[in-house]
Design a protein around this motif. Structure first.
Motif, PDB file in Angstrom:
ATOM      1  N   ALA A  25       0.822  -1.211   0.000  1.00  0.00           N
ATOM      2  CA  ALA A  25       0.000   0.000   0.000  1.00  0.00           C
ATOM      3  C   ALA A  25       0.859   1.265   0.000  1.00  0.00           C
ATOM      4  CB  ALA A  25      -0.932  -0.008   1.207  1.00  0.00           C
ATOM      5  N   VAL A  26       1.948   1.259   0.765  1.00  0.00           N
ATOM      6  CA  VAL A  26       2.849   2.420   0.799  1.00  0.00           C
ATOM      7  C   VAL A  26       3.432   2.677  -0.589  1.00  0.00           C
ATOM      8  CG1 VAL A  26       5.098   3.202   1.629  1.00  0.00           C
ATOM      9  CG2 VAL A  26       3.431   2.310   3.238  1.00  0.00           C
ATOM     10  N   GLY A  27       3.891   1.619  -1.253  1.00  0.00           N
ATOM     11  CA  GLY A  27       4.409   1.773  -2.605  1.00  0.00           C
ATOM     12  C   GLY A  27       3.368   2.336  -3.557  1.00  0.00           C
ATOM     13  N   SER A  28       2.118   1.937  -3.376  1.00  0.00           N
ATOM     14  CA  SER A  28       1.032   2.428  -4.233  1.00  0.00           C
ATOM     15  C   SER A  28       0.772   3.907  -3.996  1.00  0.00           C
ATOM     16  CB  SER A  28      -0.239   1.616  -3.961  1.00  0.00           C
ATOM     17  OG  SER A  28      -0.022   0.241  -4.197  1.00  0.00           O
ATOM     18  N   VAL A  29       0.760   4.315  -2.739  1.00  0.00           N
ATOM     19  CA  VAL A  29       0.540   5.730  -2.422  1.00  0.00           C
ATOM     20  C   VAL A  29       1.662   6.585  -2.993  1.00  0.00           C
ATOM     21  CG1 VAL A  29       0.404   7.407  -0.540  1.00  0.00           C
ATOM     22  CG2 VAL A  29      -0.839   5.245  -0.370  1.00  0.00           C
TER      23      VAL A  29
END
Length: 435
Positions: free
Chosen positions: A129-133
Motif C-alpha cells: 500500500a505504501v508503494g502504491s501511495v
C-alpha cells in the motif's frame, strides 16, 4: 516499532519503483517494446528467470548491505536506459530490472521470516500500500518527479535496508535473515508449500494474461501499474478491517477463498459485458491475484520459521513461481493477438478454466487448513518465547527446576532455547551440536 516502519517504507519504495519502471504501460516510459516489437515484460521476465537461477548461488552475498548497495546503483541506471526507448537499450534495461527485482525482493522478504505472525502479514500488506501511495503521488507531480524518483527510489530502498539490518543485528538474537545452513537447504519442503507454489504460478499466469491482452488491445485503463496500485490499497484496507474485527491474523485466511472468486468474476465480466466492463474486470483480476500473493508470501515465511527451512530457498522459489507464471501468461496473451480469434474471449475461456482448476485441484480447502495449522504452530512457539522472556519469577523458577532435577548446564541451554520457541535445527546451529 521503528524497525517496523523502516522495513515498511523500504519495501514500499521498492514496489513504487517496480510499478514506475517495470509494469506496462509504465507511467514514465509508456508501453516499451524490445527487439522485434516484443513487449518489455517478455524480456524482463526472461532475464528475471535467468537471474533467479544464477543469483541463487550468490544470494547470500547479494542480500547483504554491500550487495544491496550494488543493486541500488544498478537499479538507478534503469531510468537512463529506459528513457532511450530504442530496442537495444530496452533490452539492457530489462536485464537490470530483472536482476535488481530478484535480489531486492529476496533480500527484503528474507527479513520477514523472523517477525511475529501478525507483523509479517501486516508488513507485507502495508508495504504494498505504501508503494502504491508513493506511485500515485509521483504520478500527480508529473514526469519530472517520476524521472527523479526512478533513480532515487532504489537508493532510498537500499538505505532503508541498511538501517533495518543494523537495527536487526543489534536487537535480535536470530541468525542473519539470509543465512542458509547446509541442513536447512536440504530440509524437504512440506507438501502444502508446493501446492502454494502451484496455485501462485497459475494465478500469476492469469494476472499476466489479462494484462497482456488489455495492453495489446490498447485498453490501458483496465490494467497497468495504476490499477494494480489501487488494488493494493484496497487489499490493505480489507486486510486491516478483517484483522481489526477478528483481533487475530488467522481471520485473514478467509481472504484465500475470495481470491479465486474475484479473479473468476473478472474474467466473466471480460467476456460477457464487453468493453464497458473491462476496467471493472481488471480491478477484480488484479485484486484477486494480489490478495493471494500477499497471503502466500506470509505463509511461506510461517513455514520457514516453523520448519527450520532456508529463507532464501523458499522465497526464491516463490519468486520463481510468480515469474514463471507471469511469463507464461504474457506469452499466451502475446500469441493470442496473432490468432484469428478474439483475444478477450480466449483470455476469458482460459481464465475461467484455470481459476476453477487452481481452487479445486491445486489449493483446496484441505491445503487452506494446512497453512492455518502452520500458523497455529507459529503462534504457539511465539507465545512460548514471550513467556520465557517474561517476569523474573519465571527465570528463577527455571533455575530452581534445573537444580531440583540435576539438569546439566548444557541441557539448560537447550531448554532455554526450546522455551523461546526455537526449533531443533536453529538450536543445533547456535550450540554447535548435532540435531
Amino acid at each position: 516499532s521503528e524497525l517496523f516502519s523502516v522495513r515498511m517504507l523500504g519495501f514500499g519504495f521498492f514496489w513504487a519503483w517496480l510499478f514506475l519502471v517495470a509494469v506496462s504501460p509504465s507511467p514514465l516510459f509508456g508501453q516499451l517494446t524490445g527487439p522485434g516489437g516484443t513487449p518489455f515484460e517478455l524480456w524482463e521476465l526472461c532475464f528475471r528467470l535467468l537471474a533467479l537461477v544464477v543469483v541463487g548461488g550468490v544470494a547470500r552475498q547479494l542480500a547483504t548491505t554491500r550487495g544491496v548497495w550494488v543493486l541500488a546503483v544498478l537499479s538507478a541506471g534503469v531510468a537512463a536506459l529506459g528513457l532511450a526507448q530504442n530496442a537495444g537499450m530496452v533490452a539492457a534495461a530489462a536485464l537490470f530490472v530483472g536482476v535488481a527485482d530478484t535480489c531486492m525482493f529476496v533480500g527484503w522478504l528474507s527479513f520477514f521470516g523472523y517477525l511475529h505472525l501478525g507483523e509479517t502479514a501486516l508488513l507485507i500488506t502495508l508495504s504494498y500500500a505504501v508503494g502504491s501511495v508513493v506511485l500515485f503521488a509521483l504520478y500527480g507531480m508529473g514526469k519530472g518527479a517520476m524521472q527523479a524518483a526512478s533513480v532515487l527510489l532504489p537508493v532510498a530502498s537500499a538505505v532503508s535496508f541498511v538501517l533495518a539490518y543494523r537495527s536487526f543485528a543489534q536487537t535480535s538474537d536470530a541468525p542473519e535473515p539470509w543465512a542458509t545452513s547446509a541442513d536447512a537447504s536440504k530440509t524437504p519442503l512440506p507438501p502444502v508449500v508446493y501446492r502454494l507454489y502451484g496455485a501462485l504460478a497459475a494465478l500469476a499466469a492469469l494476472f499476466a494474461l489479462f494484462s497482456c491482452v488489455m495492453v495489446r488491445q490498447g485498453v490501458q485503463g483496465a490494467s497497468g501499474p495504476l490499477v494494480q496500485a489501487g488494488c493494493c490499497i484496497v487489499v490493505a484496507c480489507i486486510a486491516g478491517a478483517v484483522f481489526a474485527l477478528t483481533r487475530q491474523v488467522k481471520g485473514m485466511y478467509g481472504l484465500y477463498r475470495l481470491a479465486p472468486l474475484a479473479m473468476g468474476a473478472g474474467f466473466c465480466c471480460l467476456g460477457m459485458l464487453g468493453g464497458q466492463s473491462w476496467t471493472a474486470a481488471g480491478g477484480l483480476v488484479m485484486f484477486g491475484f494480489l490478495t493471494f500473493e500477499i497471503l502466500s508470501l506470509n505463509d511461506f515465511c510461517n513455514a520457514v520459521k516453523v520448519r527450520g527451512l532456508s529463507l532464501v530457498r523458499v522465497l526464491g522459489f516463490a519468486r520463481l513461481a510468480i515469474t514463471g507464471g507471469i511469463l507464461g501468461g504474457w506469452s499466451i496473451g502475446y500469441a493470442t493477438t496473432f490468432l484469428p480469434l478474439d483475444p478477450t474471449l480466449v483470455a476469458m475461456a482460459v481464465g475461467i478454466v484455470v481459476v476453477v482448476a487452481a481452487s479445486t485441484l491445486v489449493f483446496t480447502e484441505k491445503e487452506m487448513f494446512s497453512v492455518q495449522g502452520v500458523a497455529d504452530e507459529r503462534i504457539l512457539s511465539e507465545e512460548a518465547a514471550t513467556a520465557s522472556r517474561g517476569e523474573g519469577g519465571f527465570a528463577q523458577s527455571l533455575v530452581a527446576f534445573g537444580e531440583i532435577w540435576s539438569v546439566s548446564k548444557r541441557e539448560m541451554e537447550v531448554l532455554d532455547l526450546l522455551l523461546k520457541g526455537r526449533n531443533t535445527l536453529y538450536i543445533s546451529q547456535q550450540l554447535f551440536i548435532a540435531t
